[in-house]
Scaffold this motif. Structure first.
Motif, PDB file in Angstrom:
ATOM      1  N   GLY A 186      43.930  21.051  41.298  1.00  0.00           N
ATOM      2  CA  GLY A 186      44.161  21.646  39.987  1.00  0.00           C
ATOM      3  C   GLY A 186      45.408  22.509  40.026  1.00  0.00           C
ATOM      4  N   HIS A 187      46.125  22.546  38.916  1.00  0.00           N
ATOM      5  CA  HIS A 187      47.341  23.359  38.849  1.00  0.00           C
ATOM      6  C   HIS A 187      47.011  24.851  38.916  1.00  0.00           C
ATOM      7  CE1 HIS A 187      50.239  20.237  38.182  1.00  0.00           C
ATOM      8  NE2 HIS A 187      49.630  19.777  37.095  1.00  0.00           N
ATOM      9  N   HIS A 188      47.954  25.604  39.460  1.00  0.00           N
ATOM     10  CA  HIS A 188      47.910  27.068  39.489  1.00  0.00           C
ATOM     11  C   HIS A 188      48.725  27.531  38.283  1.00  0.00           C
ATOM     12  CE1 HIS A 188      49.124  30.981  41.775  1.00  0.00           C
ATOM     13  NE2 HIS A 188      48.301  31.207  40.798  1.00  0.00           N
ATOM     14  N   MET A 189      48.052  27.728  37.167  1.00  0.00           N
ATOM     15  CA  MET A 189      48.736  28.041  35.907  1.00  0.00           C
ATOM     16  C   MET A 189      49.104  29.522  35.829  1.00  0.00           C
ATOM     17  SD  MET A 189      48.845  25.051  34.604  1.00  0.00           S
ATOM     18  CE  MET A 189      49.418  25.401  32.950  1.00  0.00           C
ATOM     19  N   LYS A 190      50.306  29.786  35.340  1.00  0.00           N
ATOM     20  CA  LYS A 190      50.785  31.168  35.224  1.00  0.00           C
ATOM     21  C   LYS A 190      49.917  32.005  34.280  1.00  0.00           C
ATOM     22  CE  LYS A 190      55.570  30.171  36.312  1.00  0.00           C
ATOM     23  NZ  LYS A 190      56.937  30.082  35.810  1.00  0.00           N
ATOM     24  N   ASN A 191      49.238  31.339  33.333  1.00  0.00           N
ATOM     25  CA  ASN A 191      48.391  32.073  32.390  1.00  0.00           C
ATOM     26  C   ASN A 191      46.991  32.358  32.960  1.00  0.00           C
ATOM     27  OD1 ASN A 191      47.057  29.631  32.206  1.00  0.00           O
ATOM     28  ND2 ASN A 191      47.494  29.293  30.044  1.00  0.00           N
ATOM     29  N   THR A 213      48.308  27.269  53.183  1.00  0.00           N
ATOM     30  CA  THR A 213      48.762  26.298  54.176  1.00  0.00           C
ATOM     31  C   THR A 213      49.955  25.533  53.618  1.00  0.00           C
ATOM     32  OG1 THR A 213      48.037  24.488  55.633  1.00  0.00           O
ATOM     33  CG2 THR A 213      47.179  24.483  53.365  1.00  0.00           C
ATOM     34  N   GLY A 214      50.643  24.834  54.482  1.00  0.00           N
ATOM     35  CA  GLY A 214      51.735  23.976  54.045  1.00  0.00           C
ATOM     36  C   GLY A 214      51.195  22.687  53.465  1.00  0.00           C
ATOM     37  N   GLU A 215      52.021  22.020  52.670  1.00  0.00           N
ATOM     38  CA  GLU A 215      51.577  20.799  52.003  1.00  0.00           C
ATOM     39  C   GLU A 215      51.279  19.668  52.981  1.00  0.00           C
ATOM     40  OE1 GLU A 215      54.647  19.853  49.213  1.00  0.00           O
ATOM     41  OE2 GLU A 215      56.190  19.862  50.745  1.00  0.00           O
ATOM     42  N   GLU A 216      51.692  19.799  54.211  1.00  0.00           N
ATOM     43  CA  GLU A 216      51.404  18.784  55.232  1.00  0.00           C
ATOM     44  C   GLU A 216      50.219  19.189  56.116  1.00  0.00           C
ATOM     45  OE1 GLU A 216      52.923  15.852  55.139  1.00  0.00           O
ATOM     46  OE2 GLU A 216      54.088  16.604  53.446  1.00  0.00           O
ATOM     47  N   GLY A 217      49.473  20.218  55.737  1.00  0.00           N
ATOM     48  CA  GLY A 217      48.337  20.691  56.525  1.00  0.00           C
ATOM     49  C   GLY A 217      47.198  19.683  56.556  1.00  0.00           C
ATOM     50  N   GLU A 218      46.177  20.009  57.320  1.00  0.00           N
ATOM     51  CA  GLU A 218      45.058  19.085  57.505  1.00  0.00           C
ATOM     52  C   GLU A 218      43.906  19.318  56.524  1.00  0.00           C
ATOM     53  OE1 GLU A 218      43.443  19.539  61.448  1.00  0.00           O
ATOM     54  OE2 GLU A 218      43.143  21.678  61.187  1.00  0.00           O
ATOM     55  N   TYR A 239      52.643  30.169  45.973  1.00  0.00           N
ATOM     56  CA  TYR A 239      54.064  30.470  45.939  1.00  0.00           C
ATOM     57  C   TYR A 239      54.503  31.387  47.073  1.00  0.00           C
ATOM     58  CZ  TYR A 239      53.208  28.158  41.604  1.00  0.00           C
ATOM     59  OH  TYR A 239      52.811  27.216  40.683  1.00  0.00           O
ATOM     60  N   THR A 240      53.705  31.430  48.149  1.00  0.00           N
ATOM     61  CA  THR A 240      54.037  32.249  49.311  1.00  0.00           C
ATOM     62  C   THR A 240      55.305  31.737  49.988  1.00  0.00           C
ATOM     63  OG1 THR A 240      51.682  32.688  49.644  1.00  0.00           O
ATOM     64  CG2 THR A 240      53.141  33.155  51.500  1.00  0.00           C
ATOM     65  N   GLN A 290      57.949  27.796  50.214  1.00  0.00           N
ATOM     66  CA  GLN A 290      58.228  26.472  49.659  1.00  0.00           C
ATOM     67  C   GLN A 290      57.190  25.466  50.165  1.00  0.00           C
ATOM     68  OE1 GLN A 290      60.726  25.746  47.508  1.00  0.00           O
ATOM     69  NE2 GLN A 290      60.140  23.604  47.365  1.00  0.00           N
ATOM     70  N   GLY A 291      56.536  24.765  49.252  1.00  0.00           N
ATOM     71  CA  GLY A 291      55.544  23.766  49.634  1.00  0.00           C
ATOM     72  C   GLY A 291      54.186  24.340  50.002  1.00  0.00           C
ATOM     73  N   ALA A 292      53.953  25.614  49.722  1.00  0.00           N
ATOM     74  CA  ALA A 292      52.675  26.240  50.076  1.00  0.00           C
ATOM     75  C   ALA A 292      51.563  25.765  49.143  1.00  0.00           C
ATOM     76  CB  ALA A 292      52.785  27.763  50.014  1.00  0.00           C
ATOM     77  N   ARG A 293      50.365  25.709  49.689  1.00  0.00           N
ATOM     78  CA  ARG A 293      49.159  25.373  48.929  1.00  0.00           C
ATOM     79  C   ARG A 293      48.086  26.397  49.289  1.00  0.00           C
ATOM     80  NH1 ARG A 293      52.673  22.787  47.153  1.00  0.00           N
ATOM     81  NH2 ARG A 293      52.786  20.560  46.802  1.00  0.00           N
ATOM     82  N   PHE A 294      47.203  26.658  48.329  1.00  0.00           N
ATOM     83  CA  PHE A 294      46.044  27.501  48.606  1.00  0.00           C
ATOM     84  C   PHE A 294      44.819  26.606  48.511  1.00  0.00           C
ATOM     85  CE2 PHE A 294      42.706  30.634  48.021  1.00  0.00           C
ATOM     86  CZ  PHE A 294      43.062  31.562  48.981  1.00  0.00           C
ATOM     87  N   VAL A 295      43.987  26.654  49.539  1.00  0.00           N
ATOM     88  CA  VAL A 295      42.793  25.813  49.569  1.00  0.00           C
ATOM     89  C   VAL A 295      41.546  26.656  49.815  1.00  0.00           C
ATOM     90  CG1 VAL A 295      43.974  23.696  50.291  1.00  0.00           C
ATOM     91  CG2 VAL A 295      43.107  25.261  52.026  1.00  0.00           C
ATOM     92  N   CYS A 296      40.456  26.222  49.213  1.00  0.00           N
ATOM     93  CA  CYS A 296      39.131  26.793  49.455  1.00  0.00           C
ATOM     94  C   CYS A 296      38.233  25.658  49.904  1.00  0.00           C
ATOM     95  CB  CYS A 296      38.546  27.405  48.189  1.00  0.00           C
ATOM     96  SG  CYS A 296      39.428  28.821  47.547  1.00  0.00           S
ATOM     97  N   HIS A 297      37.418  25.916  50.910  1.00  0.00           N
ATOM     98  CA  HIS A 297      36.474  24.908  51.405  1.00  0.00           C
ATOM     99  C   HIS A 297      35.050  25.446  51.202  1.00  0.00           C
ATOM    100  CE1 HIS A 297      39.689  22.753  53.505  1.00  0.00           C
ATOM    101  NE2 HIS A 297      40.075  23.910  54.013  1.00  0.00           N
TER     102      HIS A 297
END
Length: 175
Positions: free
Chosen positions: A63-68, A109-114, A159-160, A162-169
Protein backbone atom coordinates in the motif's frame (compact mmCIF):
# COMPACT_ATOMS: atom_id res chain seq x y z
CA UNK A 1 -19.57 -8.08 -6.13
CA UNK A 2 -17.87 -4.94 -7.48
CA UNK A 3 -14.62 -6.73 -8.28
CA UNK A 4 -13.67 -10.43 -8.18
CA UNK A 5 -10.08 -9.33 -7.36
CA UNK A 6 -11.14 -8.35 -3.82
CA UNK A 7 -9.69 -10.86 -1.33
CA UNK A 8 -10.65 -9.17 1.92
CA UNK A 9 -10.76 -6.11 4.10
CA UNK A 10 -7.80 -5.07 6.29
CA UNK A 11 -8.76 -3.35 9.52
CA UNK A 12 -6.59 -2.04 12.37
CA UNK A 13 -8.68 -0.80 15.32
CA UNK A 14 -8.19 2.85 16.31
CA UNK A 15 -6.12 3.61 13.19
CA UNK A 16 -6.90 4.85 9.69
CA UNK A 17 -6.32 1.37 8.27
CA UNK A 18 -9.69 0.09 7.11
CA UNK A 19 -9.49 -0.76 3.43
CA UNK A 20 -10.35 -3.43 0.89
CA UNK A 21 -7.48 -5.62 -0.32
CA UNK A 22 -7.33 -6.87 -3.91
CA UNK A 23 -5.07 -9.27 -5.80
CA UNK A 24 -4.42 -8.60 -9.47
CA UNK A 25 -2.58 -10.51 -12.15
CA UNK A 26 0.50 -8.28 -11.63
CA UNK A 27 1.91 -5.92 -9.02
CA UNK A 28 1.46 -2.73 -11.04
CA UNK A 29 -2.22 -2.31 -11.91
CA UNK A 30 -3.44 -1.52 -8.38
CA UNK A 31 -0.60 0.95 -7.77
CA UNK A 32 -2.77 3.49 -9.57
CA UNK A 33 -6.26 1.97 -9.56
CA UNK A 34 -8.83 1.77 -6.78
CA UNK A 35 -10.42 -1.54 -5.82
CA UNK A 36 -13.36 -0.82 -8.14
CA UNK A 37 -11.03 -0.33 -11.13
CA UNK A 38 -11.17 3.48 -11.16
CA UNK A 39 -7.84 5.03 -12.15
CA UNK A 40 -6.46 6.96 -9.17
CA UNK A 41 -2.85 7.76 -8.26
CA UNK A 42 -3.47 6.67 -4.65
CA UNK A 43 -4.11 3.10 -5.76
CA UNK A 44 -5.30 0.65 -3.14
CA UNK A 45 -4.02 -2.12 -0.91
CA UNK A 46 -3.13 -5.22 -2.89
CA UNK A 47 -1.86 -8.72 -2.23
CA UNK A 48 1.30 -9.67 -4.12
CA UNK A 49 0.31 -11.35 -7.40
CA UNK A 50 2.77 -14.17 -6.65
CA UNK A 51 0.93 -15.20 -3.46
CA UNK A 52 -1.32 -18.26 -3.39
CA UNK A 53 -4.07 -16.25 -1.78
CA UNK A 54 -3.23 -16.17 1.92
CA UNK A 55 -2.06 -19.78 2.11
CA UNK A 56 1.72 -19.42 1.73
CA UNK A 57 4.31 -19.01 4.45
CA UNK A 58 4.53 -15.28 3.70
CA UNK A 59 1.76 -13.27 2.05
CA UNK A 60 2.54 -9.64 1.23
CA UNK A 61 0.12 -6.71 1.07
CA UNK A 62 1.39 -3.48 -0.49
CA UNK A 63 0.00 0.00 0.00
CA UNK A 64 1.16 3.54 -0.71
CA UNK A 65 2.52 5.75 2.07
CA UNK A 66 0.25 8.74 1.45
CA UNK A 67 1.32 12.19 2.61
CA UNK A 68 -2.22 12.81 3.91
CA UNK A 69 -1.82 9.91 6.38
CA UNK A 70 -4.07 7.42 4.55
CA UNK A 71 -3.44 3.89 3.26
CA UNK A 72 -0.21 2.56 4.81
CA UNK A 73 1.30 5.88 6.00
CA UNK A 74 0.52 5.02 9.62
CA UNK A 75 2.66 1.86 9.51
CA UNK A 76 5.72 4.00 10.25
CA UNK A 77 4.23 4.60 13.71
CA UNK A 78 5.29 1.04 14.56
CA UNK A 79 8.80 2.41 15.05
CA UNK A 80 7.49 3.51 18.46
CA UNK A 81 7.04 0.86 21.17
CA UNK A 82 4.06 2.69 22.69
CA UNK A 83 2.25 2.68 19.34
CA UNK A 84 2.86 -1.04 18.95
CA UNK A 85 1.65 -1.68 22.51
CA UNK A 86 -1.59 0.19 21.69
CA UNK A 87 -2.05 -1.47 18.24
CA UNK A 88 -0.52 -4.98 18.34
CA UNK A 89 -3.00 -6.62 15.97
CA UNK A 90 -4.91 -6.14 12.77
CA UNK A 91 -7.74 -8.10 11.23
CA UNK A 92 -8.12 -9.34 7.69
CA UNK A 93 -11.75 -10.09 6.97
CA UNK A 94 -12.24 -12.47 4.05
CA UNK A 95 -15.48 -13.90 2.65
CA UNK A 96 -14.72 -17.13 4.52
CA UNK A 97 -13.36 -15.93 7.88
CA UNK A 98 -11.77 -13.21 9.98
CA UNK A 99 -8.02 -13.60 10.39
CA UNK A 100 -6.23 -12.01 13.34
CA UNK A 101 -2.78 -10.68 12.49
CA UNK A 102 -0.54 -10.58 15.59
CA UNK A 103 2.33 -8.23 14.74
CA UNK A 104 5.80 -9.32 15.81
CA UNK A 105 8.20 -7.22 13.75
CA UNK A 106 8.49 -3.90 11.91
CA UNK A 107 11.50 -2.19 10.38
CA UNK A 108 12.95 -0.08 7.56
CA UNK A 109 14.72 -2.04 4.83
CA UNK A 110 16.01 -1.57 1.31
CA UNK A 111 13.83 -2.47 -1.64
CA UNK A 112 16.05 -5.50 -2.30
CA UNK A 113 15.58 -6.89 1.25
CA UNK A 114 14.25 -10.34 2.05
CA UNK A 115 10.98 -9.16 3.60
CA UNK A 116 9.06 -10.06 0.42
CA UNK A 117 10.29 -13.64 0.06
CA UNK A 118 7.24 -15.75 -0.75
CA UNK A 119 8.63 -19.28 -0.97
CA UNK A 120 11.18 -21.22 1.03
CA UNK A 121 13.05 -24.40 0.16
CA UNK A 122 12.59 -25.94 3.60
CA UNK A 123 11.14 -25.43 7.08
CA UNK A 124 14.68 -24.73 8.26
CA UNK A 125 15.15 -21.91 5.71
CA UNK A 126 11.76 -20.47 6.68
CA UNK A 127 12.61 -20.70 10.40
CA UNK A 128 15.88 -18.82 9.87
CA UNK A 129 14.05 -16.16 7.86
CA UNK A 130 11.58 -15.75 10.73
CA UNK A 131 14.45 -15.31 13.20
CA UNK A 132 16.15 -12.68 11.03
CA UNK A 133 13.03 -10.58 10.50
CA UNK A 134 12.15 -10.75 14.19
CA UNK A 135 15.66 -9.60 15.18
CA UNK A 136 15.29 -6.50 12.97
CA UNK A 137 12.16 -5.24 14.70
CA UNK A 138 11.84 -1.65 15.95
CA UNK A 139 9.56 -2.82 18.75
CA UNK A 140 9.66 -5.66 21.26
CA UNK A 141 6.88 -8.23 21.06
CA UNK A 142 5.98 -11.33 23.06
CA UNK A 143 4.81 -12.96 19.81
CA UNK A 144 7.35 -15.58 18.75
CA UNK A 145 6.82 -17.01 15.25
CA UNK A 146 7.36 -20.72 14.59
CA UNK A 147 8.23 -22.38 11.29
CA UNK A 148 4.70 -23.78 11.15
CA UNK A 149 3.11 -20.30 11.28
CA UNK A 150 1.91 -18.23 8.36
CA UNK A 151 3.03 -14.59 8.11
CA UNK A 152 1.32 -11.56 6.64
CA UNK A 153 3.72 -8.79 5.61
CA UNK A 154 2.53 -5.20 5.13
CA UNK A 155 4.81 -3.13 2.91
CA UNK A 156 4.99 0.58 2.07
CA UNK A 157 7.49 3.20 0.96
CA UNK A 158 9.72 4.87 3.51
CA UNK A 159 11.74 8.03 3.03
CA UNK A 160 14.68 7.27 5.33
CA UNK A 161 16.92 6.66 2.29
CA UNK A 162 16.58 6.15 -1.46
CA UNK A 163 14.63 2.94 -2.12
CA UNK A 164 13.67 2.46 1.54
CA UNK A 165 10.60 0.45 2.51
CA UNK A 166 8.84 0.03 5.83
CA UNK A 167 7.50 -3.44 6.55
CA UNK A 168 5.43 -4.99 9.33
CA UNK A 169 5.20 -8.75 9.82
CA UNK A 170 2.42 -10.51 11.71
CA UNK A 171 1.33 -14.05 12.45
CA UNK A 172 -1.87 -15.12 10.74
CA UNK A 173 -4.31 -16.68 13.19
CA UNK A 174 -7.65 -18.07 12.15
CA UNK A 175 -10.59 -17.30 14.42
Amino acid sequence: QLNPDVVGWLYAPDTVISYPVVQGSDNTYYLDHLFDGTRNSAGCLFLDSGCRGLEGENSVIYGHHMKNGTLFASLENYQDQDYYDAHPRLFLITPEQTLTIELFSAYVTGEEGEAWQLTFSSREEYGKWLERIQERSCFVSDVVPQDTDRVLTLSTCDYTFQGARFVCHGLVQED
